[in-house]
Design an enzyme around this catalytic site. Structure first.
Site, short mmCIF file in Angstrom:
data_model
loop_
_atom_site.label_atom_id
_atom_site.label_comp_id
_atom_site.label_asym_id
_atom_site.label_seq_id
_atom_site.Cartn_x
_atom_site.Cartn_y
_atom_site.Cartn_z
N LYS A 220 0.87 -1.19 0.00
CA LYS A 220 0.00 0.00 0.00
C LYS A 220 0.90 1.23 0.00
O LYS A 220 2.02 1.18 0.51
CB LYS A 220 -0.89 0.01 1.25
CG LYS A 220 -1.78 -1.22 1.40
CD LYS A 220 -2.95 -1.21 0.44
CE LYS A 220 -3.79 -2.46 0.59
NZ LYS A 220 -4.90 -2.52 -0.35
N LYS B 186 2.02 -9.62 -1.84
CA LYS B 186 1.26 -9.68 -3.10
C LYS B 186 1.13 -8.28 -3.69
O LYS B 186 1.04 -7.29 -2.97
CB LYS B 186 -0.11 -10.31 -2.88
CG LYS B 186 -1.09 -9.48 -2.07
CD LYS B 186 -2.45 -10.15 -1.91
CE LYS B 186 -3.38 -9.85 -3.06
NZ LYS B 186 -3.85 -8.47 -3.13
N ASN B 187 1.06 -8.24 -5.06
CA ASN B 187 0.61 -7.02 -5.71
C ASN B 187 -0.83 -6.78 -5.26
O ASN B 187 -1.58 -7.74 -5.02
CB ASN B 187 0.55 -7.20 -7.22
CG ASN B 187 1.89 -7.06 -7.93
OD1 ASN B 187 2.06 -7.62 -9.00
ND2 ASN B 187 2.83 -6.34 -7.37
N ASP B 188 -1.24 -5.53 -5.23
CA ASP B 188 -2.65 -5.28 -5.00
C ASP B 188 -3.42 -5.59 -6.29
O ASP B 188 -2.83 -5.66 -7.37
CB ASP B 188 -2.90 -3.84 -4.55
CG ASP B 188 -3.97 -3.79 -3.48
OD1 ASP B 188 -3.96 -2.88 -2.65
OD2 ASP B 188 -4.82 -4.70 -3.48
N GLU B 189 -4.74 -5.77 -6.15
CA GLU B 189 -5.49 -6.32 -7.29
C GLU B 189 -5.46 -5.44 -8.54
O GLU B 189 -5.62 -5.95 -9.65
CB GLU B 189 -6.94 -6.65 -6.90
CG GLU B 189 -7.84 -5.49 -6.59
CD GLU B 189 -7.70 -4.96 -5.18
OE1 GLU B 189 -6.84 -5.46 -4.42
OE2 GLU B 189 -8.41 -4.01 -4.86
N HIS C 31 -7.61 -13.69 -6.95
CA HIS C 31 -8.18 -12.53 -6.24
C HIS C 31 -9.59 -12.34 -6.75
O HIS C 31 -9.82 -12.40 -7.96
CB HIS C 31 -7.32 -11.27 -6.44
CG HIS C 31 -7.69 -10.17 -5.50
ND1 HIS C 31 -8.85 -9.45 -5.63
CD2 HIS C 31 -7.07 -9.72 -4.39
CE1 HIS C 31 -8.92 -8.57 -4.63
NE2 HIS C 31 -7.86 -8.70 -3.87
N HIS D 119 -9.22 -15.84 -2.13
CA HIS D 119 -9.65 -15.06 -0.97
C HIS D 119 -11.02 -15.56 -0.54
O HIS D 119 -11.93 -15.68 -1.38
CB HIS D 119 -9.72 -13.57 -1.33
CG HIS D 119 -8.36 -12.95 -1.53
ND1 HIS D 119 -7.90 -11.89 -0.79
CD2 HIS D 119 -7.35 -13.26 -2.39
CE1 HIS D 119 -6.68 -11.56 -1.18
NE2 HIS D 119 -6.33 -12.39 -2.16
N LYS E 84 -12.51 -5.78 7.38
CA LYS E 84 -13.32 -4.63 6.90
C LYS E 84 -14.41 -5.03 5.92
O LYS E 84 -15.30 -4.24 5.61
CB LYS E 84 -12.41 -3.59 6.24
CG LYS E 84 -11.88 -4.01 4.87
CD LYS E 84 -10.92 -2.97 4.29
CE LYS E 84 -10.42 -3.40 2.92
NZ LYS E 84 -9.36 -2.56 2.38
C1 CAP Z 1 -6.85 -5.64 1.51
C2 CAP Z 1 -7.00 -5.61 0.02
C3 CAP Z 1 -7.64 -6.85 -0.53
C4 CAP Z 1 -9.02 -7.12 0.01
C5 CAP Z 1 -9.69 -8.18 -0.81
C6 CAP Z 1 -7.78 -4.40 -0.43
O1 CAP Z 1 -6.18 -4.48 1.90
O2 CAP Z 1 -5.75 -5.50 -0.61
O3 CAP Z 1 -7.72 -6.68 -1.94
O4 CAP Z 1 -8.90 -7.60 1.26
O5 CAP Z 1 -10.86 -8.54 -0.13
O6 CAP Z 1 -7.44 -3.94 -1.50
O7 CAP Z 1 -8.72 -4.04 0.27
P1 CAP Z 1 -6.18 -4.16 3.47
P2 CAP Z 1 -11.19 -10.09 0.06
O8 CAP Z 1 -5.46 -5.28 4.15
O9 CAP Z 1 -5.45 -2.85 3.60
O10 CAP Z 1 -7.61 -4.07 3.86
O11 CAP Z 1 -9.96 -10.68 0.65
O12 CAP Z 1 -12.39 -10.10 0.96
O13 CAP Z 1 -11.49 -10.61 -1.32
MG MG Z 2 -6.44 -5.28 -2.59
#
Ligand code: CAP
Ligand code: MG
Length: 486
Positions: free
Chosen positions: A168, A194-197, A289, A323, A331
């Site tokens: 992040k 991990k890379n973020d989505e 993801h 996931h 959250k």
């Molecule tokens: C979490 C996260 C994940 C979500 C995916 C985000 O970041 O990187 O993509 O958790 O949700 O972008 O929100 P944080 P799920 O740890 O900062 O919340 O795992 O429910 O599919």
């Molecule tokens: Mg994410």
């Protein structure tokens, strides 16, 4: 709602609808049928059985009128409503799985069972709650190849979750800055980044440079810590060739096998991308993801399918991990009923879903040794290294979304086990002393759990954890600190 006599309901069916109903179907578990249970509220003037028959027709061989071109064989491929529960508004439908595209195609099944039917006027609510794959059908599908067990072997991490993060801010770092955060997390003690989505090939963080910088950061972190590390690269792309180009770029960047995973945004890139990666890269952890799944799976959604259904299809398709949500601890929306049931169903050899008990392979009758292994596996007393006997291997729950070190134990308690990867984004990078301290706090929270020591007590001698507890327990958004220079 008035409960009608089932015989009266049958009399209301027209000839077309009748050919999609068999309330006396005794051979439903003989291996010919994929079984589905839907929560359904009829639309318009249809009663529950009429609407269910219309759904069975549209999701198998039919349409809204009986057509003259039907044949005796085509009628054999009709999906069949075999049970209804008027109180709970549930309908059970059996699908001859010969309907489905041969060669293990998962998107084809979904196009039937949660395709047009989600848009039909004959229903006002329709949600696929659970699905059951017969053993004979399972043998036609890939299932995972590289699993959590392989990642554990590579990392030499047993008896605790794999501790991970998402870099992040979600977007906006240059490739060098991105890699620096990876390094900080890894030297802080984390295993997995991990890379973020949405991470892809952005002009401020070109893909090739990001890969190269991550490789350098990983090499330095492995050298400094003496521990193996893993990075999950998002390989989602506009087209097949670009996705494969990204995979090959990672493979050719010098990463050793096991040190990289391929992340795919399965809902937006699609099931074909998931299965392509599974088939082309059987020695790589395929990380599903599920961004966008909420449109189908939120518990309050009347139309769609459950987290359990999504997760079971991901395992069938061969995702190494998906996931599955934080069961309300983090959250995102979710509950133990939804998220934990899904996590257990994709992890275990055999488990009860919302309506079906799914075994992911056939146990030879009387095979006592396999049965005992099945029990041990479920009790987490043994990580089944060689689980080829299972048929469809385990798929790893990936637990992410609003978690931080203070929430690790609460989630493990809800999960009832430690067989998962957790990725904490803000939970590490919002730590008042930065990412490295955030990673160390996560490691310390995990140590406290493993040693069965109260978190606050453990924090008395572990300052990074103490600072994390103070910060995250306040639950206040932090005032913007000094912006990064440059
Ligand atoms: C979490 C996260 C994940 C979500 C995916 C985000 O970041 O990187 O993509 O958790 O949700 O972008 O929100 P944080 P799920 O740890 O900062 O919340 O795992 O429910 O599919
Ligand atoms: Mg994410």
């Amino acid at each position: 709602m008035t409960i009608k006599n089932i015989r009266e309901l049958v009399k209301t069916l027209n000839p077309m609808q009748s050919s999609y109903v068999n309330l006396n179907l005794i051979e439903k578990e003989n291996g010919e049928y994929l079984l589905c249970v839907f929560h359904m509220i009829p639309g318009g003037d249809k009663n529950i059985l009429q609407a269910a028959a219309e759904v069975a027709a549209e999701s198998s061989t039919g349409t809204n009128f009986q057509v003259n071109t039907e044949t005796p064989f085509s009628r054999k491929m009709n999906a069949l409503v075999y049970q209804i529960d008027q109180r709970e508004n549930l309908v059970w439908i059996a699908y001859p799985w010969r309907l489905f595209d041969r060669n293990g195609n998962v998107q084809n099944i979904l196009t039937y069972v949660v395709g047009n039917v989600l848009g039909m006027k004959e229903v006002s609510e329709l949600k696929l709650m659970d699905v059951w794959f017969p053993p004979a059908m399972l043998e036609q599908y890939d299932g995972p190849s590289y699993t959590l067990d392989d990642m554990r072997k590579y990392l030499k991490v047993y008896g605790r979750p794999i501790l991970g993060t998402i870099i992040k801010p979600k977007m906006g770092l240059t490739s060098a800055e991105y890699a620096e955060v990876c390094y900080d997390f890894w030297v802080g003690g984390g295993d997995f980044v991990k890379n973020d989505e949405p991470q892809a090939d952005q002009d401020f963080c070109p893909y090739e440079k990001m890969v190269k910088h991550v490789k350098k950061a990983m090499d330095m972190a492995v050298k400094k810590t003496g521990k193996k590390k893993v990075h999950s690269f998002n390989v989602s792309a506009a087209d097949y060739d670009t996705m494969i180009e990204r995979c090959e770029m990672i493979k050719n960047a010098g990463f050793e096998p096991g040190s990289y995973a391929f992340l795919i945004d399965g809902m937006t890139a699609g099931w074909m991308a998931v299965q392509t990666l599974r088939r082309k890269y059987p020695d790589v952890f395929i990380h599903f993801h599920r961004a966008g799944h909420g449109a189908f799976t939120r518990e309050e959604n009347p139309i769609g399918y459950t987290v359990l259904v999504l997760s079971k299809f991901a395992r069938l398709a061969g995702a190494s991990g998906i996931h599955t949500g934080t069961a309300g601890v983090g959250k995102m929306a979710g509950s133990p009923k939804e998220d934990i049931v899904a996590a257990h169903n994709i992890l275990h050899f055999k488990d009860k879903g919302h309506y079906f008990v799914q075994s992911w392979a056939t146990i030879p009758p009387g095979d006592a040794e396999t049965k005992s292994l099945e029990k041990k596996d479920k009790d987490h007393k043994v990580i089944l290294i060689d689980d080829d006997w299972r048929g469809i291997k385990k798929c790893c729950p990936i637990i992410s979304g609003g978690l931080n070190p203070t929430l690790l134990k609460p989630f493990i308690d809800v999960m009832g086990g430690i067989d998962f990867i957790t990725t904490m984004g803000a939970g590490c990078h919002a730590h008042p002393d930065g990412t490295r301290a955030g990673a160390t706090a996560l490691v310390q929270a995990c140590e406290a759990y493993s040693k069965k020591i109260d978190l606050v007590k453990y924090a008395k001698t572990h300052k990074e954890l103490a600072r994390a507890i103070a910060f995250f327990s306040k639950k206040q958004p932090r005032k913007l600190g000094r912006l990064r220079s440059g």
